[in-house]
Design an enzyme around this catalytic site. Structure first.
Site, PDB file in Angstrom:
ATOM      1  N   GLY A 232       0.812  -1.219   0.000  1.00  0.00           N
ATOM      2  CA  GLY A 232       0.000   0.000   0.000  1.00  0.00           C
ATOM      3  C   GLY A 232       0.835   1.254   0.000  1.00  0.00           C
TER       4      GLY A 232
ATOM      5  N   HIS B 137     -25.906  25.951   3.990  1.00  0.00           N
ATOM      6  CA  HIS B 137     -25.795  26.645   5.284  1.00  0.00           C
ATOM      7  C   HIS B 137     -26.255  25.697   6.404  1.00  0.00           C
ATOM      8  CE1 HIS B 137     -26.018  29.997   8.158  1.00  0.00           C
ATOM      9  NE2 HIS B 137     -27.149  29.433   8.576  1.00  0.00           N
TER      10      HIS B 137
END
Length: 457
Positions: free
Chosen positions: A42, A442
């Site tokens: 990895g 928001h």
């Protein structure tokens, strides 16, 4: 000695290499990928870089003031280790399950331009390949300071991410991105942290006001920042190290249970036998490549940190796209196609930047406009108050002649996400006015753009 021939040999299991190996394998090409350690499947990011460091920073931020620091730190390291172990196993599985991909654990060394010898103990394997991709990454640099390399207390970031022992005192050499991330993280776990920086200020690549804001936050958290510090030596005592340094002609010392060297990383090319393959390197030791990431041998490519480019995982990923395009596509994609590449320093709050600094823009002759505001003063950004993190600032550098965004430094909550929006806007010519007047959800951090970009000076 056993032999095998493949269409593509990848040396190193990092982001670019593993992505390219998987792509080629799924197209039916015969692929071998060599990794010198089964603990590094990895690559750096998964095992000792981005993932574990950011996981530890997350745990540090979640720590409550009354939590026992030793136990909290130990639990954080163990939790992070479980995460990286799982990701490493998944990375191995993703390639091991592709029929035409062979994962080999061992050390690779060129025998000639098209032949690589892989060794593991007494076992030897000769691999010949039509295409070779080098993806060996970078390694920490330990400066030649008297006593530093031999001290029992010297550590690199690679050493620390799996060490459950919390040092009571830490001295960090270097106030760059890595050094400041670790400084904030260890301080949040209760460690006394001193950062020694040879330069005149921290984060020299940033504008002075931005770097100053980051330094102020760290100092407020109790991190001791010493600039203009020349480290002259390290000596070991029975239970700690003493770092000797000089500032303004004065000789000073700092005791530490761990000395973290955060002075940069260099391309990992030692032992690759590049001479045998007649592959050229740069003065910095990186493998020299052209814009298509080809080395001096046309069939050999170098991707990721080893080629001397920006040391970011996502650059390594893009490197794999460029090489993949050479091998299976139109062959037109190059490093010149990259625009507005952002980055984030995961201090708390994080600092993210893309494009030019104000200083760079002025030096290049732009008609510079600056929009800047402290996060605590942005009324249109209630999210900062909701999550209790109002420190930092947002700064945009604009070309007033064209209304284009030249760059941005976002130091505040969610900046690691906000910067991607800004980078995308820069790549596609979205103007500062359009960013300012857009409709955002928001309460979110993005809506701060509405207010900050209205303050151009």
């Amino acid at each position: 000695m056993e032999t095998m021939h493949v269409d593509c040999l990848v040396i190193g299991f990092g982001k670019g290499g593993k992505t390219l190996a998987g792509r080629m394998g799924r197209l039916g090409r015969r692929v071998a990928i060599v990794e010198q350690s089964d603990s590094m499947y990895g690559g750096t990011c998964v095992n000792v870089g981005c993932v574990p460091t950011k996981a530890l920073i997350h745990h540090a931020g979640a720590r409550r003031p009354d939590d026992p620091p030793e136990a909290g730190f130990r639990d954080a390291v163990h939790s992070t280790t479980r995460l990286t172990d799982a990701l490493r196993a998944k990375n191995f599985e993703m390639l091991d399950t592709v029929d035409s991909v062979t994962v080999i654990t061992g050390r690779a060394r060129f025998a000639d331009p098209k032949t690589v010898e892989v060794s593991a103990g007494t076992d030897r394997l000769l691999v010949t390949a039509d295409t070779v991709v080098v993806n060996t990454g970078a390694e920490p640099v330990v400066p030649d300071v008297p006593g530093l390399r031999t001290s029992a207390y010297t550590r690199t970031s690679t050493d620390l991410v799996r060490d459950p022992r919390r040092p009571a005192r830490m001295v960090i050499l270097g106030a760059g991105y890595l050094g400041l991330e670790f400084a904030g993280m260890y301080r949040a776990f209760g460690t006394e942290v001193t950062v020694l920086e040879a330069g005149a200020r921290v984060l020299p690549r940033e504008d002075e006001d931005v770097a100053g804001a980051v330094a102020a936050v760290l100092a407020d958290e109790g991190v001791t920042l010493v600039t203009g510090a020349a480290v002259t030596g390290v000596t070991d005592a029975a239970d700690h190290a003493t770092v000797h340094y000089r500032v303004d002609g004065r000789d000073l010392t700092a005791d530490a249970d761990a000395v973290l060297v955060a002075t940069g990383r260099r391309p990992a090319t030692a032992g690759l036998g590049l001479e045998a393959a007649e592959i050229r390197t740069t003065e910095s030791g990186a493998i020299a490549v052209d814009e298509y990431l080809r080395t001096s041998q046309p069939h050999v490519f170098a991707v990721g940190d080893v080629n001397g480019g920006p040391q970011y995982t996502y650059i390594s990923l893009d490197d794999s796209r460029i090489v993949g395009d050479q091998l299976t596509g139109s062959g037109t994609r190059t490093t010149r196609d990259r625009e507005a590449v952002p980055y984030t320093v995961f201090t708390t709050p994080p600092l993210s930047r893309v494009g030019l600094t104000e200083q760079q823009a002025r030096e290049q002759g732009y008609a510079v406009g600056v929009a800047e505001k402290a996060v605590a003063e942005i009324a249109a950004m209630p999210r900062a108050k909701i999550v209790g993190e109002t420190r930092g600032l947002m700064k945009f550098v604009l070309d007033t002649a064209t209304d284009r965004v030249l760059g941005a430094a976002l130091f505040g909550v969610d900046s690691q996400e906000l910067v991607n929006t800004v980078a995308l806007a820069m790549r596609h010519g979205v103007t500062a006015s359009e960013l300012r007047d857009a409709i955002y959800t928001h309460p979110s951090s993005t809506e701060a753009f509405n207010e900050v970009l209205a303050t151009v000076r």
